[in-house]
Design a protein around this motif. Structure first.
Motif, PDB file in Angstrom:
ATOM      1  N   ASP A 251       0.829  -1.194   0.000  1.00  0.00           N
ATOM      2  CA  ASP A 251       0.000   0.000   0.000  1.00  0.00           C
ATOM      3  C   ASP A 251       0.873   1.257   0.000  1.00  0.00           C
ATOM      4  O   ASP A 251       0.636   2.205  -0.747  1.00  0.00           O
ATOM      5  CB  ASP A 251      -0.891  -0.038   1.251  1.00  0.00           C
ATOM      6  CG  ASP A 251      -2.027   0.948   1.183  1.00  0.00           C
ATOM      7  OD1 ASP A 251      -2.088   1.721   0.227  1.00  0.00           O
ATOM      8  OD2 ASP A 251      -2.861   0.944   2.108  1.00  0.00           O
TER       9      ASP A 251
ATOM     10  N   ASP B 210      -9.315   1.687  -1.345  1.00  0.00           N
ATOM     11  CA  ASP B 210      -8.991   0.743  -2.422  1.00  0.00           C
ATOM     12  C   ASP B 210      -8.666   1.437  -3.737  1.00  0.00           C
ATOM     13  O   ASP B 210      -7.861   0.932  -4.518  1.00  0.00           O
ATOM     14  CB  ASP B 210     -10.176  -0.204  -2.649  1.00  0.00           C
ATOM     15  CG  ASP B 210     -10.289  -1.203  -1.513  1.00  0.00           C
ATOM     16  OD1 ASP B 210      -9.294  -1.353  -0.782  1.00  0.00           O
ATOM     17  OD2 ASP B 210     -11.358  -1.819  -1.364  1.00  0.00           O
ATOM     18  N   ASP B 211      -9.310   2.578  -4.000  1.00  0.00           N
ATOM     19  CA  ASP B 211      -9.127   3.223  -5.294  1.00  0.00           C
ATOM     20  C   ASP B 211      -8.107   4.348  -5.231  1.00  0.00           C
ATOM     21  O   ASP B 211      -8.101   5.227  -6.074  1.00  0.00           O
ATOM     22  CB  ASP B 211     -10.477   3.759  -5.805  1.00  0.00           C
ATOM     23  CG  ASP B 211     -11.138   4.683  -4.790  1.00  0.00           C
ATOM     24  OD1 ASP B 211     -10.616   4.773  -3.668  1.00  0.00           O
ATOM     25  OD2 ASP B 211     -12.163   5.306  -5.099  1.00  0.00           O
TER      26      ASP B 211
ATOM     27  N   THR C  34      -3.957  -6.561  -1.129  1.00  0.00           N
ATOM     28  CA  THR C  34      -4.793  -5.396  -1.388  1.00  0.00           C
ATOM     29  C   THR C  34      -4.346  -4.273  -0.473  1.00  0.00           C
ATOM     30  O   THR C  34      -3.611  -4.490   0.485  1.00  0.00           O
ATOM     31  CB  THR C  34      -6.272  -5.695  -1.105  1.00  0.00           C
ATOM     32  OG1 THR C  34      -6.366  -6.259   0.209  1.00  0.00           O
ATOM     33  CG2 THR C  34      -6.843  -6.656  -2.113  1.00  0.00           C
ATOM     34  N   ARG C  35      -4.824  -3.084  -0.769  1.00  0.00           N
ATOM     35  CA  ARG C  35      -4.513  -1.947   0.090  1.00  0.00           C
ATOM     36  C   ARG C  35      -5.098  -2.196   1.470  1.00  0.00           C
ATOM     37  O   ARG C  35      -6.139  -2.837   1.615  1.00  0.00           O
ATOM     38  CB  ARG C  35      -5.087  -0.670  -0.511  1.00  0.00           C
ATOM     39  CG  ARG C  35      -4.322  -0.207  -1.720  1.00  0.00           C
ATOM     40  CD  ARG C  35      -4.782   1.160  -2.129  1.00  0.00           C
ATOM     41  NE  ARG C  35      -4.111   1.609  -3.334  1.00  0.00           N
ATOM     42  CZ  ARG C  35      -2.962   2.268  -3.337  1.00  0.00           C
ATOM     43  NH1 ARG C  35      -2.364   2.553  -2.198  1.00  0.00           N
ATOM     44  NH2 ARG C  35      -2.396   2.636  -4.461  1.00  0.00           N
TER      45      ARG C  35
END
Lengths: 470, 258
Positions: B204, B223-224, B217-218
């Motif tokens: 991240d 997330d975006d 994943t972050r």
């Protein structure tokens, strides 16, 4: 039975009934096309067919109630802005996941744009219940980089230990207090916060602040203890003991508490090792791992205290460990007070290129730099003024390299990975926060239990989102 | 690294005969793994007093000094470090891609801490050996910390693993580097499940892709979110603040002496 692939409907012309209606309903279908619809030329579609009916039949046959519940990030029982995503089968949690990041404030990035000393004011705000511990591990890291670890005055180290142990009690009291409140025991909360207030009063007297103290500084501490502080601590310790006893009487043999916490949130030693769990959770499996004993810092090896362990590996034992640890901390505090009465001298490293130049004092117009210091830099010594200005605005340079000096925070191993490129600011300061790591155990602690047990399990981790998200 | 001699600063004191010493000590080890005791250059500093804003009137503006990190240590390393490295050498063996000599790029002993610079392809094997060998037994990976060194060309992104052995009461730091153009490092979640969130955080914050991670994943950013905030080329952001008639610029635009 019709499967999804087999059932292909052609678009029907306007005015005709759409297919997929239950033919048994006939004219009783409330969703069927009406005469009014036909007059308007409206087309009515009904959601049916496909394998939907099969799914409904299957779910009915299995009597399963599987739902996904989103708990938080704003929920009174999740310790701040923790988000839990629970998959429930009735009341049983089949899957639990934690979502974090709602309190991410970019402290680590911000620290790269401030001097080494200013970094203390940032890292103290991470885990806001254990400010002294972030300060201590950060400063110990800087001191290792500077190579002045053995030049820290003894009095400064004792004050550090004293403040850290007070903070440990402070953190444990909030853990038990909020944990009790989450179980519905408001009295536990009021007692916990009442006792915490005594400690905050000491912090206020010593540092001027109740939380986010920024008191431990590279090279020592910001200020020596004020007059009468040792007496205040000396008087507070028996009060705290009495308060802890009250908490013990409320909690230890409480049948409701035992019913809610015994064998709840179980995590054995192998699980702790795999998930890197430290602190009270690890000690509740019977392993006496405490960095104060195994890798001492700040002179902890010279204090007399025990590492509290239990073997139940459940939420109840973690509560008991925290309670007993507070008594051990009180023991250390008393030893600190005794030593501070005998050990006098500076509380900051002697090297004037590192030590903060000014001391604070309270004047008629409030708190500020001491008048002696102002007189010196403004009236007598131009060099002192330059020195003060350079050190305060520019800061000191730290030789290039990296260091990691972990300490035992109330929640487990807390460490700061500090990297210097030889400049006046941290090149990188990464904090290994115990709550961040321990929150990974949410799934292991709560899956298979009831929804209510999730609250207990999370409370037994004692996460503080300020530290988790930083 | 010794395969990029152009980046090296001249060693302050060439140790004579060090190659021979190591050749007899470890005849299986590649010389470059140990031989280079010169400090490692990770960047460059300009000027003498550190200000970066405005014109430099000191006359020292053209001065360029390298930023040097400690180079490889010479045996004996001292303390338990010799035992750890010797055991790891035994565990990794002397043949194949993950032989000690090729897996460990550099052993650094600095300020009482042992750092093993691991070639990234060998990280899973080294990690497994560090955990499973009874004489090593680093049960806990306390965390992964990313560091971005834009000035270290070809090795810009570092992932730093702090290992703890409760059995032996020891600590070791593993350091793995990846170039910016190919920011991938094998995941160690297989070995230490605890590294799960730490690797997600490092992805991240730095954009290091941990290959083999179950769900990279972050974790802290949305997330975006575009970009990886802890990288040195990512701006701090901030707006000027007005207070009592004065304006305080955001921290990255203030005058500094770094």
């Amino acid at each position: 039975m019709a499967t999804h692939e087999e059932t292909v409907y052609e678009d029907v012309p306007a005015g005709e009934d759409s297919p997929g209606l239950d033919p048994d309903l006939g004219a009783n279908d409330p969703y069927a096309t009406t005469d009014a619809d036909r007059e308007d030329g409206a087309r009515v579609f009904n959601a049916s067919g496909g394998d939907w009916g099969d799914l409904v039949d299957e779910a009915t046959a299995l009597h399963e109630e599987r739902i996904v519940v989103n708990m938080g990030p704003q929920h009174p029982s999740t310790h701040g802005v923790l988000r839990l995503i629970l998959e429930l089968d009735g009341e049983t949690v089949t899957e639990a996941r934690a979502g974090i990041g709602y309190l991410h404030t970019g402290i680590e990035k911000n620290m790269e744009y401030r001097s080494w000393v200013q970094g203390v004011t940032f890292c103290t705000r991470m885990d806001y219940l254990t400010p002294m511990f972030q300060e201590a591990t950060y400063c110990l890291g800087i001191e290792r980089l500077l190579g002045i670890e053995d030049k820290i005055p003894e009095r400064a180290s004792i004050i550090r230990v004293l403040m850290m142990e007070l903070t440990r009690i402070n953190s444990h009291l909030v853990c038990l207090g909020t944990g009790g409140m989450e179980l519905g025991a408001t009295t536990v909360m009021t007692v916990g916060f009442r006792e915490r207030e005594r400690i905050l009063r000491i912090f206020e007297a010593v540092t001027g602040l109740r939380m986010n103290n920024a008191y431990i500084r590279p090279g020592g501490v910001a200020q020596d203890l004020p007059h009468g502080c040792l007496d205040q601590i000396h008087a507070t310790v028996p009060e705290l003991r009495a308060g802890l006893r009250e908490l013990e009487l409320l909690l230890n043999e409480n049948p409701i508490l035992k019913g809610r916490t015994k064998e709840v949130g179980y995590l054995d030693l192998a699980g702790c090792m795999a998930l890197g769990i430290t602190g009270p959770i690890l000690r509740s499996t019977g392993l006496p791992h405490d960095l104060r004993k195994s890798q001492p810092y700040c002179g902890y090896e010279t204090y007399d205290f025990e590492v509290v362990t239990r073997t139940g590996a459940d939420a109840y034992d973690r509560i008991r460990i925290r309670l007993d640890e507070m008594y051990e901390s009180l023991k250390i505090i008393e030893q600190c007070v005794e030593r501070l009465k005998k050990v006098h001298g500076p509380v900051m490293v002697e090297d004037k290129k590192i030590a903060w130049p000014a001391q604070l004092s309270v004047g008629s117009d409030g708190q500020g730099n001491s008048l002696d210091h102002i007189r010196e830099i403004m009236g007598t010594s131009m060099e002192s003024l330059i020195h003060h200005f350079k050190l305060v605005t520019e800061g000191f340079r730290v030789p290039a390299g990296q260091a990691y000096v972990p300490i035992e925070s109330p929640k487990g191993e807390l460490g700061a990975h500090v990297v210097s490129d030889g400049g006046t600011r941290p090149f990188r300061a990464h904090f290994r926060d115990p709550s961040f790591n321990n929150l990974q155990a949410v799934a292991a602690l709560s899956e298979g239990g009831q929804v209510a047990d999730v609250i207990v399990a999370v409370a037994s981790i004692d996460p503080v989102m300020g530290g988790v998200d930083r | 690294m010794s395969d990029k001699p152009a980046e090296k600063a001249t060693p302050p004191e060439p140790v004579t005969g060090s190659e021979d010493l190591h050749a007899t000590d470890l005849d299986v080890t590649e010389a470059n793994a140990y031989g280079d005791t010169a400090p490692v250059r990770i960047g460059e500093r300009q000027g003498m007093f550190g200000p970066t804003k405005g014109s430099d009137t000191t006359g020292y503006g053209g001065l360029r000094t390298p930023i040097l990190f400690p180079g490889a240590a010479q045996k004996p390393y001292g303390g338990y470090f010799d035992e750890v490295t010797a055991t790891l050498e035994q565990a990794l063996g002397d043949t194949g891609d993950t032989a000690y000599g090729s897996a460990i790029e550099r052993v650094v002993v600095d300020r009482g801490e042992l750092t093993l610079h691991v070639r990234r392809e060998a990280l899973p094997t080294v990690a497994r050996a560090m955990r499973d060998d009874p004489a090593l037994r680093f049960e806990i990976c306390t965390g992964v910390s990313g560091v971005h060194y834009p000035g270290e060309v070809g090795r810009e992104l570092h992932a730093v693993y702090h290992l703890l052995s409760i059995t032996h009461n020891r600590r070791v730091r593993l350091e793995v580097s990846a170039p910016d153009s190919d920011a991938t490092i094998p995941s160690v979640v297989d070995t230490w499940p605890a590294a799960d969130w730490h690797e997600r955080e490092t992805w991240d914050m730095f954009g290091i892709i941990f290959e083999g991670h179950p769900a990279l994943t972050r974790i802290l950013m949305p997330d975006d979110w575009p970009g990886h905030p802890q990288r040195k080329d990512y701006p701090l952001g901030g707006i000027p603040v007005e207070y009592k008639g004065g304006t305080v610029p955001p921290p990255d635009e203030r005058r500094s002496y770094n």
